[in-house]
Motif scaffolding. Structure first.
Motif, PDB file in Angstrom:
ATOM      1  N   GLY A 170     -33.926 -10.232  45.841  1.00  0.00           N
ATOM      2  CA  GLY A 170     -33.107 -10.227  47.040  1.00  0.00           C
ATOM      3  C   GLY A 170     -32.439  -8.900  47.312  1.00  0.00           C
ATOM      4  O   GLY A 170     -31.831  -8.727  48.362  1.00  0.00           O
ATOM      5  N   PHE A 171     -32.540  -7.932  46.383  1.00  0.00           N
ATOM      6  CA  PHE A 171     -31.930  -6.625  46.558  1.00  0.00           C
ATOM      7  C   PHE A 171     -33.029  -5.570  46.702  1.00  0.00           C
ATOM      8  O   PHE A 171     -34.075  -5.643  46.046  1.00  0.00           O
ATOM      9  N   SER A 172     -32.775  -4.589  47.530  1.00  0.00           N
ATOM     10  CA  SER A 172     -33.694  -3.458  47.696  1.00  0.00           C
ATOM     11  C   SER A 172     -32.887  -2.214  48.019  1.00  0.00           C
ATOM     12  O   SER A 172     -31.853  -2.291  48.698  1.00  0.00           O
ATOM     13  N   TRP A 173     -33.371  -1.095  47.505  1.00  0.00           N
ATOM     14  CA  TRP A 173     -32.686   0.181  47.757  1.00  0.00           C
ATOM     15  C   TRP A 173     -33.145   0.741  49.091  1.00  0.00           C
ATOM     16  O   TRP A 173     -34.349   0.843  49.360  1.00  0.00           O
ATOM     17  N   ASN A 174     -32.200   1.108  49.947  1.00  0.00           N
ATOM     18  CA  ASN A 174     -32.485   1.644  51.274  1.00  0.00           C
ATOM     19  C   ASN A 174     -32.460   3.168  51.195  1.00  0.00           C
ATOM     20  O   ASN A 174     -31.423   3.765  50.908  1.00  0.00           O
ATOM     21  N   SER A 175     -33.628   3.801  51.443  1.00  0.00           N
ATOM     22  CA  SER A 175     -33.714   5.255  51.344  1.00  0.00           C
ATOM     23  C   SER A 175     -32.955   5.969  52.454  1.00  0.00           C
ATOM     24  O   SER A 175     -32.691   7.174  52.337  1.00  0.00           O
ATOM     25  N   ILE A 176     -32.607   5.251  53.523  1.00  0.00           N
ATOM     26  CA  ILE A 176     -31.853   5.875  54.620  1.00  0.00           C
ATOM     27  C   ILE A 176     -30.360   5.873  54.296  1.00  0.00           C
ATOM     28  O   ILE A 176     -29.697   6.917  54.325  1.00  0.00           O
ATOM     29  N   THR A 177     -29.827   4.699  53.966  1.00  0.00           N
ATOM     30  CA  THR A 177     -28.399   4.584  53.663  1.00  0.00           C
ATOM     31  C   THR A 177     -28.102   4.943  52.210  1.00  0.00           C
ATOM     32  O   THR A 177     -26.945   5.172  51.854  1.00  0.00           O
ATOM     33  N   ARG A 178     -29.174   4.957  51.368  1.00  0.00           N
ATOM     34  CA  ARG A 178     -29.040   5.244  49.940  1.00  0.00           C
ATOM     35  C   ARG A 178     -28.155   4.213  49.239  1.00  0.00           C
ATOM     36  O   ARG A 178     -27.418   4.531  48.303  1.00  0.00           O
ATOM     37  N   LYS A 179     -28.209   2.981  49.743  1.00  0.00           N
ATOM     38  CA  LYS A 179     -27.462   1.877  49.162  1.00  0.00           C
ATOM     39  C   LYS A 179     -28.410   0.716  48.893  1.00  0.00           C
ATOM     40  O   LYS A 179     -29.546   0.691  49.374  1.00  0.00           O
ATOM     41  N   PHE A 180     -27.920  -0.257  48.128  1.00  0.00           N
ATOM     42  CA  PHE A 180     -28.684  -1.468  47.892  1.00  0.00           C
ATOM     43  C   PHE A 180     -28.376  -2.477  48.990  1.00  0.00           C
ATOM     44  O   PHE A 180     -27.205  -2.769  49.280  1.00  0.00           O
ATOM     45  N   ASP A 181     -29.445  -2.989  49.595  1.00  0.00           N
ATOM     46  CA  ASP A 181     -29.301  -3.956  50.687  1.00  0.00           C
ATOM     47  C   ASP A 181     -29.611  -5.363  50.200  1.00  0.00           C
ATOM     48  O   ASP A 181     -30.518  -5.556  49.360  1.00  0.00           O
ATOM     49  N   ALA A 182     -28.867  -6.329  50.723  1.00  0.00           N
ATOM     50  CA  ALA A 182     -29.113  -7.749  50.438  1.00  0.00           C
ATOM     51  C   ALA A 182     -28.350  -8.578  51.461  1.00  0.00           C
ATOM     52  O   ALA A 182     -27.419  -8.094  52.124  1.00  0.00           O
ATOM     53  N   GLU A 183     -28.725  -9.845  51.577  1.00  0.00           N
ATOM     54  CA  GLU A 183     -27.993 -10.752  52.447  1.00  0.00           C
ATOM     55  C   GLU A 183     -26.579 -10.991  51.900  1.00  0.00           C
ATOM     56  O   GLU A 183     -26.339 -10.834  50.690  1.00  0.00           O
ATOM     57  N   ASP A 184     -25.677 -11.342  52.777  1.00  0.00           N
ATOM     58  CA  ASP A 184     -24.282 -11.519  52.370  1.00  0.00           C
ATOM     59  C   ASP A 184     -24.134 -12.574  51.273  1.00  0.00           C
ATOM     60  O   ASP A 184     -23.370 -12.383  50.309  1.00  0.00           O
ATOM     61  N   ASP A 185     -24.865 -13.689  51.412  1.00  0.00           N
ATOM     62  CA  ASP A 185     -24.726 -14.736  50.407  1.00  0.00           C
ATOM     63  C   ASP A 185     -25.271 -14.295  49.058  1.00  0.00           C
ATOM     64  O   ASP A 185     -24.784 -14.713  47.999  1.00  0.00           O
ATOM     65  N   VAL A 186     -26.289 -13.413  49.087  1.00  0.00           N
ATOM     66  CA  VAL A 186     -26.834 -12.892  47.820  1.00  0.00           C
ATOM     67  C   VAL A 186     -25.810 -11.990  47.151  1.00  0.00           C
ATOM     68  O   VAL A 186     -25.592 -12.065  45.930  1.00  0.00           O
ATOM     69  N   TRP A 187     -25.149 -11.147  47.957  1.00  0.00           N
ATOM     70  CA  TRP A 187     -24.102 -10.289  47.407  1.00  0.00           C
ATOM     71  C   TRP A 187     -22.962 -11.129  46.820  1.00  0.00           C
ATOM     72  O   TRP A 187     -22.467 -10.845  45.717  1.00  0.00           O
ATOM     73  N   GLU A 188     -22.550 -12.122  47.561  1.00  0.00           N
ATOM     74  CA  GLU A 188     -21.418 -12.938  47.108  1.00  0.00           C
ATOM     75  C   GLU A 188     -21.733 -13.664  45.808  1.00  0.00           C
ATOM     76  O   GLU A 188     -20.872 -13.783  44.924  1.00  0.00           O
ATOM     77  N   GLU A 189     -22.981 -14.111  45.666  1.00  0.00           N
ATOM     78  CA  GLU A 189     -23.352 -14.789  44.427  1.00  0.00           C
ATOM     79  C   GLU A 189     -23.335 -13.819  43.250  1.00  0.00           C
ATOM     80  O   GLU A 189     -22.882 -14.169  42.156  1.00  0.00           O
ATOM     81  N   LEU A 190     -23.820 -12.593  43.488  1.00  0.00           N
ATOM     82  CA  LEU A 190     -23.818 -11.593  42.421  1.00  0.00           C
ATOM     83  C   LEU A 190     -22.385 -11.222  42.032  1.00  0.00           C
ATOM     84  O   LEU A 190     -22.051 -11.156  40.842  1.00  0.00           O
ATOM     85  N   ILE A 191     -21.547 -10.958  43.013  1.00  0.00           N
ATOM     86  CA  ILE A 191     -20.165 -10.540  42.739  1.00  0.00           C
ATOM     87  C   ILE A 191     -19.388 -11.656  42.053  1.00  0.00           C
ATOM     88  O   ILE A 191     -18.510 -11.400  41.218  1.00  0.00           O
ATOM     89  N   LYS A 192     -19.728 -12.895  42.367  1.00  0.00           N
ATOM     90  CA  LYS A 192     -19.057 -14.024  41.727  1.00  0.00           C
ATOM     91  C   LYS A 192     -19.311 -14.016  40.220  1.00  0.00           C
ATOM     92  O   LYS A 192     -18.400 -14.284  39.424  1.00  0.00           O
ATOM     93  N   GLY A 193     -20.547 -13.690  39.819  1.00  0.00           N
ATOM     94  CA  GLY A 193     -20.861 -13.649  38.392  1.00  0.00           C
ATOM     95  C   GLY A 193     -20.522 -12.320  37.750  1.00  0.00           C
ATOM     96  O   GLY A 193     -20.224 -12.260  36.564  1.00  0.00           O
TER      97      GLY A 193
END
Length: 352
Positions: A95-118
């Protein structure tokens, strides 16, 4: 100043091994690392001395003449540490991918929230950039995949600093970390922190004085030991390269010797063929050359044919005086010479 050359920032002159890097300089360094990796100047995660020499030469022509090996090693450690944190966190996640334009990791909001929760510490990566992640992955992902062996010296020192070693318990309850020395590269080997092995972990500071100066001194000792280990590793790599070069020379000499043997074998074969031809030529010459029969040859033939005494002398004198008849008689096959002699002597009037 030549066009295209990046000027390193050394404001405040922090020290000869300190250098302020920018994005463009990082790109040049990573390009140099990739080029040396493609040349095969990296073995088991360790860069060879030739690799460092090539990178110093390349970066001095693009960044500036003051670039040193230590600048490269220090910056490479910083890039590896930053990459290691991101790679260890995201490489196995879906669910995560590195964006070569923004140079950040992209993911859906719910995917981020699940990761940050753990893993609450992952929240900062939602806004933080990591530049050149694709190139860093190509260069260092294999090292990270090796687990503890892939840890840098700084990471391993932090691990040891977290371990509480009590010198009064005779090490009975201490979990000892035994590294696999054979798999370390020059940027990974690090001794344990001497501060943790000092007596201050076994007893308190009675005076309550600030020990930051002693701690700094101990850290400097650790860095010195790390540097010595890296120098030793470079020497080992140099010896390995020399042995490899020696093996290559030995192989070439062996190939030359094999070619010389092949040439010698061909020469022997040619000589044997020439000898065979010469023997045939001698045989032909012997067969075509008229043979000279002596008087003793005539006498031996008459004895062999058992010519009796009354006629032997007459036949002997007749053949010795007539060379043509003598060769004619010897030219007849041995089993027919008796009959030929009787006919010849009858024609001559010797046998009546």
């Amino acid at each position: 100043m030549p066009k295209g050359k990046t000027t390193p920032s050394d404001s405040n002159h922090p020290g000869r091994d300190s250098l302020q890097w920018n994005d463009e300089m990082d790109q040049m360094l990573l390009n140099a690392l990739g080029e040396e990796a493609n040349k095969g100047n990296r073995h088991d995660g360790a860069w060879t001395t030739q690799a460092y020499n090539n990178m110093v030469e390349a970066l001095r022509s693009t960044i500036g003449p003051n670039i040193t090996k230590n600048h490269i090693k220090n910056r490479m450690k910083t890039l590896k540490n930053h990459f290691a944190e991101a790679y260890d966190l995201f490489h196995s996640l879906s669910g995560f991918s590195w964006n070569s334009i923004t140079r950040k990791f992209d993911a859906e909001d719910d995917v981020w929230e699940e990761l940050i929760k753990g893993k609450p510490h992952a929240a900062r990566w939602r806004k933080m950039q990591i530049k050149h992640y694709d190139i860093l992955t190509e260069l260092f992902a294999t090292d990270r995949a090796k687990g503890n062996v892939a840890k840098t010296a700084k990471e391993r020192r932090k691990q040891w600093e977290k371990e509480n070693i009590d010198l009064n318990n005779y090490f009975e309850d201490t979990e000892m970390y035994v590294p696999n020395v054979g798999m370390f590269d020059e940027n990974q080997f690090s001794p344990p922190n001497f501060e943790d092995a000092s007596p201050q972990n076994g007893q308190t500071n009675p005076s309550g004085l600030n020990t930051s100066r002693g701690t700094k001194r101990k850290r400097n000792v650790v860095e010195l030991v790390e540097d010595q280990y890296e120098r030793m590793n470079e020497s080992i790599m140099t010896i390995a390269e020399a042995l490899k070069e020696g093996n290559s020379v030995s192989k070439e000499l062996h190939q030359v010797a094999e070619r010389q043997v092949e040439v010698a074998e061909r020469q022997v074969a040619v000589i044997e063929k020439q000898v065979e031809i010469a023997e045939k030529q001698v045989t032909v010459i012997q067969q075509t050359r008229p043979r000279h029969y002596s008087e003793s040859d005539v006498w031996d033939l008459l004895e062999e044919l058992r010519v009796t005494d009354p006629f032997r002398m007459k036949v002997y004198n007749h053949l010795c005086d007539n060379e043509h008849k003598k060769r004619k008689l010897f030219g007849v096959p041995p089993h027919m010479r008796g009959e030929a002699l009787i006919q010849m002597m009858t024609d001559a009037g010797i046998f009546c």
